[in-house]
Scaffold this active site. Structure first.
Site, PDB file in Angstrom:
ATOM      1  N   ASP A   5       0.958   4.005  -2.997  1.00 26.58           N
ATOM      2  CA  ASP A   5       0.510   5.376  -2.776  1.00 26.58           C
ATOM      3  C   ASP A   5       1.609   6.387  -3.094  1.00 26.58           C
ATOM      4  O   ASP A   5       1.333   7.455  -3.649  1.00 26.58           O
ATOM      5  CB  ASP A   5      -0.008   5.569  -1.356  1.00 26.58           C
ATOM      6  CG  ASP A   5      -1.427   5.054  -1.184  1.00 26.58           C
ATOM      7  OD1 ASP A   5      -2.123   4.841  -2.200  1.00 26.58           O
ATOM      8  OD2 ASP A   5      -1.856   4.878  -0.039  1.00 26.58           O
ATOM      9  N   CYS A   6       2.854   6.084  -2.760  1.00 32.64           N
ATOM     10  CA  CYS A   6       3.968   6.973  -3.111  1.00 32.64           C
ATOM     11  C   CYS A   6       4.074   7.101  -4.627  1.00 32.64           C
ATOM     12  O   CYS A   6       4.222   8.204  -5.158  1.00 32.64           O
ATOM     13  CB  CYS A   6       5.283   6.447  -2.546  1.00 32.64           C
ATOM     14  SG  CYS A   6       5.484   6.686  -0.775  1.00 32.64           S
ATOM     15  N   ARG A  65       0.813  -1.213   0.000  1.00 29.74           N
ATOM     16  CA  ARG A  65       0.000   0.000   0.000  1.00 29.74           C
ATOM     17  C   ARG A  65       0.854   1.275   0.000  1.00 29.74           C
ATOM     18  O   ARG A  65       0.593   2.197  -0.752  1.00 29.74           O
ATOM     19  CB  ARG A  65      -0.932  -0.042   1.218  1.00 29.74           C
ATOM     20  CG  ARG A  65      -1.731   1.204   1.490  1.00 29.74           C
ATOM     21  CD  ARG A  65      -2.874   1.358   0.512  1.00 29.74           C
ATOM     22  NE  ARG A  65      -3.552   2.627   0.666  1.00 29.74           N
ATOM     23  CZ  ARG A  65      -4.794   2.767   1.079  1.00 29.74           C
ATOM     24  NH1 ARG A  65      -5.521   1.718   1.400  1.00 29.74           N
ATOM     25  NH2 ARG A  65      -5.337   3.965   1.161  1.00 29.74           N
ATOM     26  N   LYS A  66       1.870   1.342   0.862  1.00 26.96           N
ATOM     27  CA  LYS A  66       2.664   2.572   0.967  1.00 26.96           C
ATOM     28  C   LYS A  66       3.394   2.877  -0.337  1.00 26.96           C
ATOM     29  O   LYS A  66       3.355   4.007  -0.831  1.00 26.96           O
ATOM     30  CB  LYS A  66       3.667   2.493   2.106  1.00 26.96           C
ATOM     31  CG  LYS A  66       4.474   3.789   2.210  1.00 26.96           C
ATOM     32  CD  LYS A  66       5.623   3.669   3.162  1.00 26.96           C
ATOM     33  CE  LYS A  66       6.458   4.927   3.085  1.00 26.96           C
ATOM     34  NZ  LYS A  66       7.830   4.681   2.780  1.00 26.96           N
ATOM     35  N   VAL A  67       4.052   1.900  -0.904  1.00 22.81           N
ATOM     36  CA  VAL A  67       4.801   2.110  -2.144  1.00 22.81           C
ATOM     37  C   VAL A  67       3.843   2.474  -3.280  1.00 22.81           C
ATOM     38  O   VAL A  67       4.121   3.378  -4.066  1.00 22.81           O
ATOM     39  CB  VAL A  67       5.642   0.868  -2.503  1.00 22.81           C
ATOM     40  CG1 VAL A  67       6.214   0.961  -3.902  1.00 22.81           C
ATOM     41  CG2 VAL A  67       6.751   0.687  -1.478  1.00 22.81           C
TER      42      VAL A  67
END
Length: 90
Positions: A35-36, A31-33
């Protein structure tokens, strides 16, 4: 990307939630990657990367629902919160 598995043209026209799922279909992308990538690479300003600093800021500022709290420019708000949380060592 190199073998054509992911299409930038498709991503550009997808809503953020759909684009996130599409990116996360790649092995090792969470999720984080995703979104980045969407925020910084595809200019999807409603993407809201969450890391350790954002989790600390959420508790400190009583943010209820991360990105949904800030609407269509949540990713921009995330950058200000991230910077402030890190610089103040929250």
């Amino acid at each position: 990307m190199a073998n054509g598995e992911i299409s930038f043209e498709k991503l550009e026209n997808m809503p953020t939630d759909e684009a996130r799922k599409y990116i996360m279909s790649l092995n090792g992308v969470g999720r984080k990657v995703a979104d980045c990538f969407l925020l910084f690479g595809m200019a999807k300003y409603d993407a809201f990367p969450v890391d350790t600093w954002m989790k600390k800021a959420k508790d400190h500022y009583d943010i209820k629902n991360y990105g949904a709290h800030f609407g269509e420019f949540a990713g921009i708000a995330q950058q200000y919160i991230f910077y402030y949380a890190r610089s103040q060592k929250i």
